[in-house]
Design a protein around this motif. Structure first.
Motif, mmCIF file in Angstrom:
data_model
loop_
_atom_site.group_PDB
_atom_site.id
_atom_site.type_symbol
_atom_site.label_atom_id
_atom_site.label_comp_id
_atom_site.label_asym_id
_atom_site.label_seq_id
_atom_site.Cartn_x
_atom_site.Cartn_y
_atom_site.Cartn_z
ATOM 1 N N VAL A 65 0.858 -1.180 0.000
ATOM 2 C CA VAL A 65 0.000 0.000 0.000
ATOM 3 C C VAL A 65 0.898 1.235 0.000
ATOM 4 O O VAL A 65 1.661 1.457 0.947
ATOM 5 N N HIS A 66 0.806 2.016 -1.067
ATOM 6 C CA HIS A 66 1.613 3.226 -1.207
ATOM 7 C C HIS A 66 0.696 4.430 -1.049
ATOM 8 O O HIS A 66 -0.281 4.587 -1.783
ATOM 9 N N ILE A 67 1.014 5.302 -0.094
ATOM 10 C CA ILE A 67 0.186 6.480 0.188
ATOM 11 C C ILE A 67 1.037 7.719 -0.049
ATOM 12 O O ILE A 67 1.836 8.116 0.819
ATOM 13 N N PRO A 68 0.935 8.346 -1.215
ATOM 14 C CA PRO A 68 1.708 9.572 -1.467
ATOM 15 C C PRO A 68 1.229 10.703 -0.558
ATOM 16 O O PRO A 68 0.052 11.042 -0.542
ATOM 17 N N LEU A 69 2.144 11.278 0.211
ATOM 18 C CA LEU A 69 1.799 12.357 1.137
ATOM 19 C C LEU A 69 2.666 13.598 0.943
ATOM 20 O O LEU A 69 2.444 14.609 1.606
ATOM 21 N N ARG A 70 3.616 13.546 0.029
ATOM 22 C CA ARG A 70 4.545 14.676 -0.131
ATOM 23 C C ARG A 70 3.964 15.807 -0.961
ATOM 24 O O ARG A 70 4.430 16.940 -0.870
ATOM 25 N N ASP A 71 2.960 15.493 -1.783
ATOM 26 C CA ASP A 71 2.504 16.470 -2.774
ATOM 27 C C ASP A 71 1.212 17.167 -2.379
ATOM 28 O O ASP A 71 0.609 17.855 -3.206
ATOM 29 N N GLY A 72 0.757 16.977 -1.132
ATOM 30 C CA GLY A 72 -0.433 17.674 -0.683
ATOM 31 C C GLY A 72 -0.136 19.117 -0.316
ATOM 32 O O GLY A 72 0.944 19.657 -0.585
ATOM 33 N N VAL A 73 -1.097 19.749 0.314
ATOM 34 C CA VAL A 73 -0.917 21.132 0.763
ATOM 35 C C VAL A 73 0.125 21.160 1.874
ATOM 36 O O VAL A 73 0.003 20.433 2.867
ATOM 37 N N PRO A 74 1.185 21.960 1.750
ATOM 38 C CA PRO A 74 2.215 22.002 2.812
ATOM 39 C C PRO A 74 1.615 22.438 4.145
ATOM 40 O O PRO A 74 0.856 23.418 4.197
ATOM 41 N N PRO A 75 1.906 21.732 5.229
ATOM 42 C CA PRO A 75 1.372 22.134 6.532
ATOM 43 C C PRO A 75 2.025 23.414 7.019
ATOM 44 O O PRO A 75 3.169 23.723 6.658
ATOM 45 N N ASP A 76 1.295 24.160 7.841
ATOM 46 C CA ASP A 76 1.847 25.409 8.371
ATOM 47 C C ASP A 76 2.492 25.219 9.734
ATOM 48 O O ASP A 76 2.769 26.185 10.443
ATOM 49 N N GLU A 77 2.727 23.974 10.115
ATOM 50 C CA GLU A 77 3.453 23.680 11.343
ATOM 51 C C GLU A 77 4.149 22.337 11.177
ATOM 52 O O GLU A 77 3.914 21.611 10.215
ATOM 53 N N GLY A 78 5.000 22.009 12.113
ATOM 54 C CA GLY A 78 5.730 20.748 12.027
ATOM 55 C C GLY A 78 7.193 20.991 11.721
ATOM 56 O O GLY A 78 7.671 22.123 11.685
ATOM 57 N N PHE A 79 7.912 19.912 11.448
ATOM 58 C CA PHE A 79 9.363 19.988 11.302
ATOM 59 C C PHE A 79 9.805 18.808 10.461
ATOM 60 O O PHE A 79 9.132 17.790 10.364
ATOM 61 N N GLY A 80 10.937 18.959 9.803
ATOM 62 C CA GLY A 80 11.505 17.864 9.034
ATOM 63 C C GLY A 80 10.964 17.781 7.617
ATOM 64 O O GLY A 80 10.012 18.464 7.232
ATOM 65 N N GLU A 81 11.596 16.928 6.822
ATOM 66 C CA GLU A 81 11.210 16.736 5.429
ATOM 67 C C GLU A 81 9.990 15.815 5.330
ATOM 68 O O GLU A 81 9.917 14.779 5.982
ATOM 69 N N ARG A 82 9.043 16.198 4.486
ATOM 70 C CA ARG A 82 7.856 15.370 4.298
ATOM 71 C C ARG A 82 8.207 14.103 3.519
ATOM 72 O O ARG A 82 9.053 14.120 2.622
ATOM 73 N N VAL A 83 7.521 13.019 3.854
ATOM 74 C CA VAL A 83 7.767 11.729 3.216
ATOM 75 C C VAL A 83 6.441 11.078 2.851
ATOM 76 O O VAL A 83 5.380 11.412 3.384
ATOM 77 N N ASP A 84 6.507 10.142 1.897
ATOM 78 C CA ASP A 84 5.376 9.272 1.587
ATOM 79 C C ASP A 84 5.331 8.133 2.604
ATOM 80 O O ASP A 84 6.245 7.963 3.416
ATOM 81 N N LEU A 85 4.274 7.323 2.503
ATOM 82 C CA LEU A 85 4.093 6.198 3.429
ATOM 83 C C LEU A 85 3.864 4.924 2.636
ATOM 84 O O LEU A 85 3.081 4.918 1.671
ATOM 85 N N VAL A 86 4.538 3.856 3.021
ATOM 86 C CA VAL A 86 4.348 2.534 2.411
ATOM 87 C C VAL A 86 4.067 1.520 3.507
ATOM 88 O O VAL A 86 4.783 1.483 4.527
#
Length: 223
Positions: A65-86
């Motif tokens: 199961v591949h869940i692309p999460l890097r290309d959504g709307v950038p969050p206005d809080e948090g830290f670190g580089e965004r990643v997808d989920l497998v």
């Protein structure tokens, strides 16, 4: 829950792999890998669909199961580089080093619609929780980060327990007081990530609910 997916069957050498993705992106959901703390930030739709995708993964031992999460709307809080989920069963033997090659082949997959069984998911999650405090408990989520992707490898029961955690976050997150002003609220975390030897700060992925802007559109349930 009914999940609308796309299905792919790429090959690496003699091996064919079955991979599915959500047909529509989880637009307001993001993930940063744990270094040592990661953050999964999502709205009701994103957390609810993640619950369904983990439930689907629990009973699909031969499917990635591949869940692309890097290309959504950038969050206005948090830290670190965004990643997808497998998500993949630990018995499948998926090698993270092969993932970039497989990902490049995920093109023009036909549509697929599946239904999840929430009652079955709840039973298997309860079974996981009953065993959690046993001294010989080993049913944990193995993980790795590679090629801007966070991989989770687990069993039926631990994926079911994670699905229930996302379902609770999706259901109760909108009821928290601070969210009407656009604040995120910590709801849960991924259960029992395998920890690296040698001590140090434990690895965690926090699960937070956050409505998407403009916040004037958001109303807590019951108001």
């Amino acid at each position: 829950m009914r999940l609308r997916l796309r299905q792919f069957r790429p090959r690496t050498g003699p091996h064919e792999h079955r991979i599915v993705q959500p047909r529509q992106s989880l637009r307001h959901t993001s993930l940063t890998a744990p270094e040592p703390i990661g953050l999964l930030l999502g709205d009701h739709d994103g957390l609810n669909r993640l619950a369904g995708l983990f439930s689907f993964a629990a009973y699909s031992r031969h499917t990635i199961v591949h869940i692309p999460l890097r290309d959504g709307v950038p969050p206005d809080e948090g830290f670190g580089e965004r990643v997808d989920l497998v998500l993949a069963h630990h018995t499948l033997g998926l090698r993270t080093s092969k993932w970039p090659e497989l990902r490049r082949k995920l093109v023009n997959g036909p549509p697929l619609t599946v239904r999840t069984d929430e009652a079955r998911t709840a039973r298997d999650a309860a079974s996981w929780r009953e065993r959690w405090e046993h001294a010989d408990f080993r049913d944990e989520l193995r993980h790795a980060t590679h090629a801007r992707t966070f991989f989770l490898f687990g069993s039926r029961d631990v994926f079911a327990e994670t699905a229930m955690g996302f379902a609770r976050a999706a259901g109760w997150g909108p009821r928290q007081k601070r969210v009407v002003k656009g604040h995120s609220v910590l709801m849960s975390s991924l259960p029992t990530l395998v920890q690296a030897p040698g001590g140090g700060h434990p690895l965690e992925v926090l699960i937070c609910f956050k409505p998407y802007p403009p916040y004037a559109h958001f109303k807590r349930p019951g108001r």
